[in-house]
Design a protein around this motif. Structure first.
Motif, PDB file in Angstrom:
ATOM      1  N   GLU A  72       0.838  -1.189   0.000  1.00 16.61           N
ATOM      2  CA  GLU A  72       0.000   0.000   0.000  1.00 16.61           C
ATOM      3  C   GLU A  72       0.881   1.250   0.000  1.00 16.61           C
ATOM      4  N   PHE A  73       0.661   2.113  -0.988  1.00 14.72           N
ATOM      5  CA  PHE A  73       1.265   3.436  -1.019  1.00 14.72           C
ATOM      6  C   PHE A  73       0.246   4.409  -0.439  1.00 14.72           C
ATOM      7  N   ALA A  74       0.526   4.927   0.753  1.00 16.46           N
ATOM      8  CA  ALA A  74      -0.454   5.747   1.471  1.00 16.46           C
ATOM      9  C   ALA A  74      -0.076   7.217   1.398  1.00 16.46           C
ATOM     10  N   ASP A  75      -0.638   7.926   0.426  1.00 15.79           N
ATOM     11  CA  ASP A  75      -0.476   9.381   0.287  1.00 15.79           C
ATOM     12  C   ASP A  75       0.997   9.786   0.392  1.00 15.79           C
ATOM     13  N   ILE A  76       1.830   9.183  -0.458  1.00 15.94           N
ATOM     14  CA  ILE A  76       3.268   9.410  -0.352  1.00 15.94           C
ATOM     15  C   ILE A  76       3.699  10.599  -1.217  1.00 15.94           C
ATOM     16  N   CYS A  77       4.695  11.316  -0.724  1.00 13.36           N
ATOM     17  CA  CYS A  77       5.371  12.387  -1.470  1.00 13.36           C
ATOM     18  C   CYS A  77       6.868  12.161  -1.334  1.00 13.36           C
ATOM     19  N   PHE A  78       7.595  12.594  -2.372  1.00 11.59           N
ATOM     20  CA  PHE A  78       9.044  12.415  -2.326  1.00 11.59           C
ATOM     21  C   PHE A  78       9.699  13.429  -3.238  1.00 11.59           C
ATOM     22  N   ILE A 108       7.371  12.583  -6.570  1.00 10.85           N
ATOM     23  CA  ILE A 108       6.138  11.864  -6.257  1.00 10.85           C
ATOM     24  C   ILE A 108       5.241  12.803  -5.458  1.00 10.85           C
ATOM     25  N   ASN A 109       4.013  12.974  -5.946  1.00 13.49           N
ATOM     26  CA  ASN A 109       3.137  13.997  -5.380  1.00 13.49           C
ATOM     27  C   ASN A 109       1.803  13.377  -4.936  1.00 13.49           C
ATOM     28  N   HIS A 110       1.723  13.004  -3.670  1.00  9.03           N
ATOM     29  CA  HIS A 110       0.485  12.497  -3.062  1.00  9.03           C
ATOM     30  C   HIS A 110      -0.105  11.326  -3.850  1.00  9.03           C
ATOM     31  N   ILE A 111       0.668  10.255  -3.929  1.00  8.78           N
ATOM     32  CA  ILE A 111       0.192   9.041  -4.597  1.00  8.78           C
ATOM     33  C   ILE A 111      -0.331   8.071  -3.548  1.00  8.78           C
ATOM     34  N   SER A 112      -1.499   7.547  -3.799  1.00  7.04           N
ATOM     35  CA  SER A 112      -2.091   6.505  -2.959  1.00  7.04           C
ATOM     36  C   SER A 112      -2.491   5.342  -3.860  1.00  7.04           C
ATOM     37  N   LEU A 123       9.046   5.178  -7.759  1.00 14.06           N
ATOM     38  CA  LEU A 123       8.108   4.404  -6.957  1.00 14.06           C
ATOM     39  C   LEU A 123       8.705   3.070  -6.533  1.00 14.06           C
ATOM     40  N   LEU A 124       9.347   2.387  -7.480  1.00 18.66           N
ATOM     41  CA  LEU A 124       9.941   1.095  -7.153  1.00 18.66           C
ATOM     42  C   LEU A 124      11.162   1.250  -6.262  1.00 18.66           C
ATOM     43  N   ARG A 125      11.905   2.346  -6.425  1.00 16.46           N
ATOM     44  CA  ARG A 125      13.054   2.578  -5.550  1.00 16.46           C
ATOM     45  C   ARG A 125      12.593   2.887  -4.127  1.00 16.46           C
ATOM     46  N   LEU A 126      11.474   3.573  -4.016  1.00 19.45           N
ATOM     47  CA  LEU A 126      10.922   3.819  -2.684  1.00 19.45           C
ATOM     48  C   LEU A 126      10.441   2.525  -2.052  1.00 19.45           C
ATOM     49  N   LEU A 127       9.876   1.629  -2.870  1.00 16.93           N
ATOM     50  CA  LEU A 127       9.417   0.347  -2.352  1.00 16.93           C
ATOM     51  C   LEU A 127      10.588  -0.464  -1.816  1.00 16.93           C
ATOM     52  N   ASN A 128      11.724  -0.404  -2.479  1.00 19.61           N
ATOM     53  CA  ASN A 128      12.920  -1.104  -2.019  1.00 19.61           C
ATOM     54  C   ASN A 128      13.667  -0.352  -0.925  1.00 19.61           C
ATOM     55  N   ARG A 129      13.175   0.812  -0.565  1.00 19.95           N
ATOM     56  CA  ARG A 129      13.790   1.690   0.445  1.00 19.95           C
ATOM     57  C   ARG A 129      15.197   2.094   0.057  1.00 19.95           C
ATOM     58  N   PHE A 130      15.407   2.362  -1.228  1.00 17.43           N
ATOM     59  CA  PHE A 130      16.627   3.042  -1.617  1.00 17.43           C
ATOM     60  C   PHE A 130      16.573   4.485  -1.111  1.00 17.43           C
ATOM     61  N   TYR A 131      15.390   5.020  -1.052  1.00 16.68           N
ATOM     62  CA  TYR A 131      15.122   6.318  -0.438  1.00 16.68           C
ATOM     63  C   TYR A 131      13.924   6.154   0.484  1.00 16.68           C
ATOM     64  N   ASP A 132      13.782   7.081   1.416  1.00 14.80           N
ATOM     65  CA  ASP A 132      12.605   7.120   2.275  1.00 14.80           C
ATOM     66  C   ASP A 132      11.662   8.212   1.792  1.00 14.80           C
ATOM     67  N   VAL A 152       1.447   7.162 -14.663  1.00 16.39           N
ATOM     68  CA  VAL A 152       2.002   8.173 -13.776  1.00 16.39           C
ATOM     69  C   VAL A 152       2.517   9.331 -14.625  1.00 16.39           C
ATOM     70  N   GLU A 153       2.202  10.535 -14.222  1.00 17.35           N
ATOM     71  CA  GLU A 153       2.661  11.732 -14.919  1.00 17.35           C
ATOM     72  C   GLU A 153       2.942  12.822 -13.896  1.00 17.35           C
ATOM     73  N   LYS A 154       4.150  13.349 -13.922  1.00 10.74           N
ATOM     74  CA  LYS A 154       4.567  14.424 -13.019  1.00 10.74           C
ATOM     75  C   LYS A 154       4.331  14.059 -11.555  1.00 10.74           C
ATOM     76  N   GLY A 155       4.611  12.806 -11.253  1.00  5.72           N
ATOM     77  CA  GLY A 155       4.526  12.362  -9.877  1.00  5.72           C
ATOM     78  C   GLY A 155       3.139  12.054  -9.377  1.00  5.72           C
ATOM     79  N   LYS A 156       2.142  12.054 -10.258  1.00 12.53           N
ATOM     80  CA  LYS A 156       0.764  11.789  -9.856  1.00 12.53           C
ATOM     81  C   LYS A 156       0.185  10.665 -10.695  1.00 12.53           C
ATOM     82  N   ILE A 157      -0.799   9.936 -10.119  1.00 14.45           N
ATOM     83  CA  ILE A 157      -1.532   8.918 -10.872  1.00 14.45           C
ATOM     84  C   ILE A 157      -2.653   9.618 -11.628  1.00 14.45           C
TER      85      ILE A 157
END
Length: 822
Positions: free
Chosen positions: A594-600, A609-613, A635-644, A743-748
């Motif tokens: 689950e991606f819960a309202d994430i920004c990065f 990434i701009n408020h993706i759920s 998104l996939l790098r965040l899932l792998n926790r390359f970044y928080d 995905v476009e400009k960090g949004k779904i």
């Protein structure tokens, strides 16, 4: 009367020695505390009238030269014998000390004054006492003319020193009043703003401080900065920042204590004992350097009959000493002891640096090129080089120089000691200036060399392009110009360097000549033997190497610190993404993500990434689609926790991935990179990289799941077939995905199945129309390719099967969750 004479003799030696010691110590302290660099931390006083100071000091030195000539002429013309050693050596020493000050002030546009002013303040009472004592001791024996000339010269020197001190005090007072006046001026001045790339402090000082780079003149190049130049420049700038922050070299060097456990074999008594034994070998080498020239003198005296020693025994002793000090003696033992310690240091630094770099997070690796990291690790060996230069070379050579000065002074009198000190001082000063001047030529030579290499390499790599566009002549001319420039710079550097070496050699030769003449004089007077003259020649031959080494030691250490600077910066970094204290392993339940309202944001300014759920149920295949830079890979790098994530959270079976053990998370996520890179290894080892402990059967099962097992078995070597680097044949399974997320400009902006998104005729349909997702070609009866846009190529790479071994697998036989990226 004898005690009074001894006091005067001591005074003649004490005067220049004291002034020289003060000037040397304060100058070294200025270098150590960075005051000589003109930074804000320095105590530099910017005063006018430098040329006035040079003129007065030159007159002071000339007065000493005049008194020296007067003393020699009076002694030779009157008594018919050479003047006393203390008179001549004392005056020569004063000429050397104050002449050195004069040359340094002349070379510096903005001198640091307190070493000079302190020297003048110390010299003034010495001049007064020397003048009075000389008058009292010579009033009964010397002529009126000599006493008058001597009094005039001493008085002139005292007046010159007083004027120098008075001018300095006057300028300090005047400068203080000017500062007070400036404090009453308006805050907004009419001063022109600094030019581009020029700091305010540089404008105020009137010259570039250390760290500023001149871009004018012949030192600039019209070509772009090369990676090597950039690395060197960045390391040099980092070194300057650390120096300025610490305020002195000791504080700067403390940062490098992080390497101490790797340079010194901590917890390894055997290697520590070897290092201690190396110190013993160095002391033994110092002893041999003293005994061998002395033994040469004993051989000469025994052969000439001056001494009653047995010449055969003397020669045998000499041979034993030479053998013991040679590469087959103490030097072989030293190398045998030191090489394991040296190898430990280089190996430990290399392993620690590589391990530290590999465990840093993605933000670091994304900001560094591979060549930067490789060169940083290579620069780590400079740490052990610094230790080796200081402990194994500088310290023993310094002992040799000290022993040589003392021994030659005892054997050949004060003339011998003065000649050695004077030659060394002039050599150091001259060599440091020449090295500084040839540094620019060396940089230009290296730049031209690398530019020639780059032009040649680009020509070979781009041959097909140059041929296709008929530009072979252009590439040929460009290479010819690069070669001509390189050889021109090589010639300039070689000529300057050879001239500098010749000048340094001339200084040593003149020093040897002076020592030889003084030695012959003492031999003729019966105060020395011919054997001691042979000893003198050998000592001078041994002194050349230490003098050359010390002349280059400062630049060598500075270069070594610069080489190690980049690795120091890396070793001081800590990963931004790391386990929380007490983090527990990931509990795998079903594989829900689950991606819960994430920004990065990568840079903290523009959000990628701009408020993706988004919720991905277990067993669901999701494809992320979008233009370059839309945020799919992020998104996939965040899932792998390359970044928080900056805000929001990513949950794996309800667990925030920031709260679980990082490596247990990555152990459950299989990844197919957007640009897969294969290792130059067998197919078996490449596939097994997804799970190093996988058995052969597990590898076969993963390949069967990726529909590539049968194809691999058709190869001659099967799973032992080697594949090259950067191998790519991509998996395109977007159409078969359960859910396609645009995905476009960090949004779904769109979400649904392939058919749904095509019917909506939105962004996905637009992207689809521009791609060639085609099935293996169907052919018509005429042999033409028949295309069907609803089909898909079933190309599967070896790299994709790695994910099959480590992809998210639900337990109890449930379906798994994988992520595919277009």
């Amino acid at each position: 009367m004898a005690s009074s004479e001894a006091t005067i003799v001591a005074l003649h030696y004490l005067y220049p020695t004291t002034v020289f010691a003060y000037f040397a110590v304060t100058s070294l302290a200025a270098v150590f505390t960075l005051q000589d660099l003109g930074t804000s931390k320095g105590t530099r006083v910017q005063l006018p009238g430098r040329w006035t100071t040079i003129g007065l000091l030159a007159a002071f030195v000339s007065a000493h030269i005049a008194q020296l000539i007067t003393t020699v002429v009076r002694s030779v013309a009157g008594a018919g014998r050479p003047p006393r050693d203390d008179l001549v050596v004392g005056q020569l020493s004063c000429v050397l000390v104050f002449g050195l000050q004069l040359s340094r002030i002349y070379d510096s546009q903005q001198p640091l004054w307190y070493p000079y002013v302190g020297s003048w303040a110390m010299a003034l009472p010495f001049e007064v006492v020397d003048g009075v004592s000389t008058w009292l001791s010579s009033s009964r024996t010397a002529s009126i003319e000599f006493l008058l000339v001597n009094t005039i010269l001493v008085s002139l020197r005292c007046v010159l020193l007083a004027v120098l001190l008075g001018l300095f005090c006057f300028r300090c007072i005047r400068r203080t009043s000017l500062i007070l006046d400036e404090e009453e001026q308006p805050l907004l001045s009419n001063t022109k703003p600094p030019r581009n790339n020029e700091s305010v402090s540089q404008r105020q000082n009137g010259h570039s401080i250390y760290g500023s780079t001149s871009t004018s003149g012949d030192d600039s190049d019209d070509r772009p900065e090369m990676p090597r130049d950039r690395r060197r420049r960045e390391a040099h700038e980092a070194m300057e920042r650390r120096l300025e922050a610490g305020g002195n070299w000791l504080s700067y060097a403390k940062d490098f204590m992080i390497f101490f456990p790797y340079v010194w074999p901590v917890g390894m008594p055997e290697l520590q004992a070897r290092a201690a034994a190396v110190v013993g070998c160095l002391l033994a080498s110092n002893m041999f350097n003293l005994l061998i020239p002395r033994q040469t003198g004993l051989i000469m005296d025994s052969l000439s009959g001056i001494s009653g020693a047995n010449p055969w025994l003397a020669v045998a002793t000499y041979i034993v000493l030479r053998l013991a000090s040679s590469e087959s003696g103490i030097e072989l033992l030293r190398q045998w002891l030191w090489i394991p310690v040296q190898n430990y240091s280089n190996e430990a630094i290399t392993r620690a640096a590589y391990s530290h770099i590999m465990y840093l997070s993605a933000d670091f690796h994304d900001s560094k090129s591979t060549s930067d990291l490789v060169m940083a690790i290579h620069g780590g060996t400079s740490i052990s080089k610094i230790v080796e230069n200081v402990l194994l070379h500088a310290a023993p050579m310094l002992i040799d120089l000290g022993v040589a000065v003392v021994y030659l002074s005892v054997t050949f009198g004060s003339y011998g000691g003065f000649t050695t000190v004077a030659t060394g001082t002039v050599f150091f000063f001259l060599a440091s200036r020449l090295i500084a001047h040839t540094g620019r030529d060396s940089r230009r030579r290296l730049n031209a060399h690398f530019n020639e290499y780059a032009v040649r390499n680009r020509g070979f790599l781009g041959w097909s392009t140059a041929s296709a566009f008929n530009q072979l002549g252009y590439e040929d001319n460009r290479h010819a110009n690069a070669v001509t420039t390189r050889w021109s710079r090589e010639t300039q550097y070689a000529l300057r360097w050879n001239c500098s070496v010749a000048l340094q050699s001339a200084v040593l030769t003149f020093g040897l000549a002076a020592s030889a003449f003084f030695a012959v004089r003492r031999i003729r007077l019966g105060q020395a033997t011919p054997g001691q003259f042979a000893m003198l020649l050998m000592y001078w031959a041994q002194l050349c190497a230490p003098l050359n080494f010390f002349a280059r030691l400062g630049k060598s250490i500075s270069d070594d610190f610069i080489d190690a600077e980049q690795l120091l910066d890396i070793m001081q970094r800590q990963p931004l993404v790391k386990n929380k204290k007490g983090a527990r392993p990931l509990k795998f339940v079903a594989g829900e993500i689950e991606f819960a309202d994430i920004c990065f944001s990568y840079d903290g300014r523009k959000e990628v990434i701009n408020h993706i759920s988004l919720c991905v149920p277990p067993g669901t295949t999701v494809a992320f689609v979008g233009s370059t830079g839309a945020g799919k890979s992020t998104l996939l790098r965040l899932l792998n926790r390359f970044y928080d994530v900056t805000t929001g959270s990513i949950r794996f079976d309800g667990q925030d991935i920031r709260d679980v053990d990082l490596y247990s998370l990555r152990d459950r996520v299989g990844v197919v990179p957007q640009n897969p890179i294969l290792f130059d290894d067998t197919i078996m080892n490449n596939v097994r990289y997804g799970k190093i402990t996988a058995s052969d059967e597990e590898v076969y099962d993963a390949c069967r799941a990726a529909s590539i097992h049968d194809k691999i078995k058709e190869f001659a070597d099967g799973y032992d077939t080697r594949v090259g680097e950067y191998g790519v044949h991509r998996l395109s399974t977007i159409m078969s995905a359960d859910m396609i997320v645009v995905v476009e400009k960090g949004k779904i902006i769109e979400k649904g199945s392939h058919e749904q998104l095509i019917l909506e005729k939105g962004r996905y349909a637009d992207l689809w129309s521009k791609q060639a997702f085609l099935k293996p070609h169907k052919y018509t009866e005429d042999g033409d390719k028949k295309l069907d846009s609803s089909d898909i190529v079933n190309d599967i790479s070896v790299d994709e099967t790695k994910a099959q071994l480590s992809k998210v697998k639900p337990q109890s036989g449930d379906d798994g969750t994988g992520q595919l990226e277009n």
